[in-house]
Motif scaffolding. Structure first.
Motif, mmCIF file in Angstrom:
data_model
loop_
_atom_site.group_PDB
_atom_site.id
_atom_site.type_symbol
_atom_site.label_atom_id
_atom_site.label_comp_id
_atom_site.label_asym_id
_atom_site.label_seq_id
_atom_site.Cartn_x
_atom_site.Cartn_y
_atom_site.Cartn_z
ATOM 1 N N ALA A 159 6.402 4.711 -7.289
ATOM 2 C CA ALA A 159 6.663 4.316 -8.503
ATOM 3 C C ALA A 159 8.203 3.608 -8.621
ATOM 4 O O ALA A 159 8.325 2.802 -9.051
ATOM 5 N N ASN A 160 8.956 4.346 -7.755
ATOM 6 C CA ASN A 160 10.488 4.009 -7.480
ATOM 7 C C ASN A 160 10.472 2.621 -6.916
ATOM 8 O O ASN A 160 11.211 1.608 -7.265
ATOM 9 N N GLN A 161 9.690 2.612 -5.730
ATOM 10 C CA GLN A 161 9.711 1.146 -5.070
ATOM 11 C C GLN A 161 9.067 0.024 -5.868
ATOM 12 O O GLN A 161 9.561 -1.046 -5.983
ATOM 13 N N VAL B 120 0.778 -1.272 -0.064
ATOM 14 C CA VAL B 120 -0.162 -0.127 0.007
ATOM 15 C C VAL B 120 0.738 1.115 0.012
ATOM 16 O O VAL B 120 1.744 1.264 0.691
ATOM 17 N N SER B 121 0.443 2.393 -0.860
ATOM 18 C CA SER B 121 1.218 3.584 -0.992
ATOM 19 C C SER B 121 2.743 3.405 -1.437
ATOM 20 O O SER B 121 3.377 4.200 -1.273
ATOM 21 N N ILE C 95 -1.218 3.300 -9.374
ATOM 22 C CA ILE C 95 -0.604 1.891 -9.221
ATOM 23 C C ILE C 95 -1.364 1.394 -8.075
ATOM 24 O O ILE C 95 -1.406 2.004 -6.890
ATOM 25 N N LYS C 96 -2.262 0.043 -8.099
ATOM 26 C CA LYS C 96 -2.916 -0.305 -6.936
ATOM 27 C C LYS C 96 -1.942 -1.437 -6.379
ATOM 28 O O LYS C 96 -1.366 -2.208 -6.738
ATOM 29 N N ALA C 97 -2.118 -1.244 -5.010
ATOM 30 C CA ALA C 97 -1.663 -2.364 -4.062
ATOM 31 C C ALA C 97 -2.266 -3.672 -4.204
ATOM 32 O O ALA C 97 -3.424 -3.948 -4.631
ATOM 33 N N GLY C 98 -1.474 -4.644 -4.002
ATOM 34 C CA GLY C 98 -1.949 -5.920 -3.986
ATOM 35 C C GLY C 98 -1.038 -7.249 -4.447
ATOM 36 O O GLY C 98 0.028 -6.754 -4.845
ATOM 37 N N GLU C 99 -1.646 -8.394 -4.505
ATOM 38 C CA GLU C 99 -0.655 -9.439 -5.188
ATOM 39 C C GLU C 99 -0.748 -9.518 -6.669
ATOM 40 O O GLU C 99 -2.175 -9.868 -6.810
ATOM 41 N N TYR C 100 0.074 -9.723 -7.689
ATOM 42 C CA TYR C 100 -0.206 -9.794 -8.832
ATOM 43 C C TYR C 100 0.507 -10.972 -9.430
ATOM 44 O O TYR C 100 1.589 -11.410 -9.064
ATOM 45 N N ARG C 101 -0.141 -11.692 -10.391
ATOM 46 C CA ARG C 101 0.304 -12.644 -11.201
ATOM 47 C C ARG C 101 0.946 -12.237 -12.403
ATOM 48 O O ARG C 101 0.092 -12.077 -13.422
#
Length: 351
Positions: free
Chosen positions: A65-67, A61-62, A97-103
């Protein structure tokens, strides 16, 4: 002469300046081309489509873009994390950009990766519940895939309220939803809660029984939905050949109609909490409401999750005089009307 000499000198200086200017211009253009090529290469996929590798990444969360760029580079999804962050800022999408887990896949280009993260298509996992699984087996399956905490899953099964009429009034406990979690293949977001996964399976069951007009058909046979589901679950665990499911259901109803113990081995295995290839006489003595060798009538509820064919068999049983069946080595069954016929089949097919 002096004037001409000065003119030649000025001309020489001018030409030298032009040559030097052109040289520096070419160097600058060359550098710009190299930077442009480097940026294009950095924006391109790490791998070709045919050799793509899937990676699940977590975006906090939060995260800046660098991270995000650093996370993608560490997981070898982009060639350069800084270029990713600069591209995200250039397109104005860095704040979306949204937080979460992505495949994600390393065959995605940087624009494609950014699109996934902005659209928030979270990582999905699939799992398949085989027909005949119990609640406990489903809990083990989901826990092994890392989708649930087993203890939380069983607690939700036992006590959570769900908005479906067919589960209202069922006694609380780990067997409460036995038979109602429809066996199928499911897609879930990583991070889905135990309650949401259970609800999805109950919703699928609701859809199937509505499609089959199941409750009305069950009641037309003189049984409740719960009792029909209980019969279906026994059929599911006893039958291996689809064509025999209505025959086995018919045997169960025939025995119920004459108040004869069902003597279904699968109910004893359920009472024992294990699937044994061979039941012994001491197993048949287990004190349990699910032991249909000792109780009369149906057990308190389903013993497994029946699939569609078993569900249909329970409301559309074959009408025969059969009261017995015995398994053959190939998984099919030999049916009999009398005990004498049944004993002859047992001698023939049982080792």
């Amino acid at each position: 002469m002096r004037y001409l000499a000065e003119s030649k000198l000025e001309k020489h200086k001018k030409n030298k300046f032009i040559r030097r200017y052109r040289y520096h211009l070419m160097l600058s253009l060359g550098a710009i081309c190299l930077v442009f090529i480097y940026i294009l290469m950095s924006l391109s996929p790490v791998s070709a489509k045919s050799r793509g590798r899937e990676v699940v990444v977590a975006i906090p969360v939060s995260a800046t873009a660098n991270q995000v760029g650093d996370i993608l580079e560490q997981n070898e999804l982009v060639r350069n994390g800084l270029v990713f962050s600069l591209y995200a800022r250039y397109t104005g999408l860095d704040s979306r950009i949204k937080a979460g887990e992505y495949r994600l896949n390393d065959s995605y280009s940087t624009p494609e990766l950014l699109r996934e993260l902005v659209q928030g298509r979270l990582a999905e996992m699939s799992f398949t519940v085989p027909e005949g699984y119990t609640t406990a087996q489903i809990a083990d399956l989901l826990a092994a895939k890392g989708l649930v905490d087993r203890q939380k899953f069983m607690l939700a099964v036992s006590e959570e309220e769900f908005p479906y009429s067919f589960v209202q009034g069922l006694p609380k406990g780990e067997k409460r939803l036995e038979g109602y979690l429809f066996p199928d293949t499911y897609q879930v977001d990583r991070g889905s809660t135990e309650v949401s996964i259970i609800d999805m399976m109950l919703k699928r069951f609701a859809s199937v029984i509505e499609e089959l007009d199941y409750q009305a058909q069950a009641e037309s046979k003189g049984v409740t939905l719960h009792k029909a589901l209980t019969v279906a679950s026994m059929v599911e665990r006893e039958a291996m050949v689809d064509e025999e499911r209505p025959l086995i259901a018919g045997v169960i109803y025939n025995r119920l109609n004459i108040d004869m113990p069902l003597q279904v081995d699968a109910t004893v295995q359920y009472a024992l909490g294990t699937t044994k290839p061979t039941l012994f006489y001491e197993d048949l003595e287990i004190d349990s409401p699910y032991n249909t060798y000792k109780i009369y009538g149906l057990p308190p509820g389903p013993i497994a999750m029946p699939g569609r064919t078993s569900l249909l068999a329970a409301i559309q049983p074959d009408r025969t005089e059969y009261l017995y069946y015995v398994a053959k080595p190939d998984g099919s069954h030999a049916f009999a009307t009398t005990l004498a016929e049944h004993n002859a089949n047992r001698e023939r097919y049982e080792e």
